[in-house]
Scaffold this motif. Sequence first.
Motif, short mmCIF file in Angstrom:
data_model
loop_
_atom_site.label_atom_id
_atom_site.label_comp_id
_atom_site.label_asym_id
_atom_site.label_seq_id
_atom_site.Cartn_x
_atom_site.Cartn_y
_atom_site.Cartn_z
N ALA A 220 1.29 -5.00 50.47
CA ALA A 220 2.64 -5.13 50.62
C ALA A 220 3.47 -4.76 49.15
CB ALA A 220 2.88 -6.45 51.17
N LEU A 221 2.54 -5.21 48.16
CA LEU A 221 3.27 -4.97 46.82
C LEU A 221 3.12 -3.47 46.70
CD1 LEU A 221 3.92 -6.28 44.01
CD2 LEU A 221 1.48 -6.55 43.46
N GLU A 222 2.12 -2.76 46.82
CA GLU A 222 2.20 -1.48 46.76
C GLU A 222 3.36 -0.75 47.25
OE1 GLU A 222 0.47 0.97 45.01
OE2 GLU A 222 -0.91 -0.54 43.97
N ALA A 223 3.82 -1.29 48.72
CA ALA A 223 4.87 -0.68 49.24
C ALA A 223 6.16 -0.86 48.44
CB ALA A 223 4.94 -1.09 50.81
N GLU A 224 6.11 -1.99 48.05
CA GLU A 224 7.30 -2.61 47.19
C GLU A 224 7.47 -1.66 45.99
OE1 GLU A 224 10.63 -5.45 45.98
OE2 GLU A 224 9.77 -4.76 47.95
N ILE A 225 6.27 -1.24 45.35
CA ILE A 225 6.36 -0.54 44.11
C ILE A 225 6.85 0.81 44.40
CG2 ILE A 225 5.01 0.49 42.54
CD1 ILE A 225 3.42 -2.43 42.23
N GLU A 226 6.42 1.43 45.29
CA GLU A 226 6.71 2.61 45.90
C GLU A 226 8.35 3.00 45.85
OE1 GLU A 226 5.23 5.70 45.91
OE2 GLU A 226 3.40 4.46 45.17
N GLN A 227 8.94 1.64 46.63
CA GLN A 227 10.43 1.53 46.70
C GLN A 227 10.99 1.49 45.25
OE1 GLN A 227 12.38 1.46 49.48
NE2 GLN A 227 13.99 2.12 48.14
N VAL A 228 10.40 0.99 44.33
CA VAL A 228 10.82 0.47 43.09
C VAL A 228 10.72 2.33 42.31
CG1 VAL A 228 10.25 -0.48 40.63
CG2 VAL A 228 10.32 -1.86 42.92
N LYS A 229 9.97 2.82 42.52
CA LYS A 229 9.71 4.08 41.64
C LYS A 229 10.82 4.91 42.46
CE LYS A 229 4.76 4.66 41.45
NZ LYS A 229 3.55 5.21 42.02
N ARG A 230 11.15 4.86 43.59
CA ARG A 230 12.38 5.55 44.15
C ARG A 230 13.85 5.30 43.61
NH1 ARG A 230 9.06 5.11 48.81
NH2 ARG A 230 10.16 3.58 49.52
N ASP A 231 13.90 3.98 43.44
CA ASP A 231 15.14 3.39 43.00
C ASP A 231 15.56 3.45 41.68
OD1 ASP A 231 15.71 2.82 45.68
OD2 ASP A 231 15.10 0.82 45.80
N GLY A 232 14.32 3.28 40.76
CA GLY A 232 14.62 3.04 39.42
C GLY A 232 14.89 1.52 39.03
#
Length: 273
Positions: A184-196
């Motif tokens: 779940a944390l990895e999925a959140e981090i992928e979103q963070v990468k996209r959003d900045g």
Amino acid sequence: MSTASFDTRIIEGDTPAQRLLALLEVIAEKDQYFTLQSLVDETGLPKPTLHRMLQQLENSGMLQREADNRHYSKGSRLRRLAETLLLNDTVQGARHGVLAELVREVGESCNITALSGSEVLYLDRVETSAPLRFYLHPGSRVPAHCSASGKLFLAQMSASQRRRLLADATLEAFTRNTLTDIDALEAEIEQVKRDGYAFDDEEFLPGLLCIAVLAPNPTGVSNVGLAIQAPVMRMDKQRALDCLPALERAAAAIARINQGALPEPIAEPETSA
């Protein structure tokens, strides 16, 4: 029998030098003279150990013995060190000014952070004047997995680096929103990468929302985060996103300050053909 309070001020460090610095931190907070016995009572260290440490600090000019030969006070070298630090710490002063201006603009508490191991360290913080606030002073540490800045720092790493960093760290649940599953944390981090940018949506403290960005580093990975924190009764995610342009401007200003503080590169000597 000693009345020392062993959990009051613990002098820690892996080396003698680190333990001396830890003792100096205790001494620096004092506004009165002190004795060897008072430090024994405060720290719980053995008297011979503390006596040796105080002798070293006295011999180096960091401390001085008073006229009664029992009491100690800060030495001239320690005072000069403090004065010199304040006189020359223009980088911290400039960054604090940016932080204070951001607080005036958005009306909420803001902080500057860095990654330290698997934790986020608060380097500086300016509080809002609003009556309801969360107090997190400079020097506070928050686990990276439940911090907005921490997610940004983690997002700069490869998946293998993240897993190595977090492998032996318990993803502790501080609230019902804390991400405690690595996938779940990895999925959140992928979103963070996209959003900045990243959110802490009541993941560390109930009722606290945070949005963070990184101060850009033109040479690569950044270890400086900038965040806005507010009670959820005053700020939701949309309100936080409305503040994002101001947050990004402040982060860019801090990046310029950091870049300007770097020493000039040393020119290579010319060689004759």
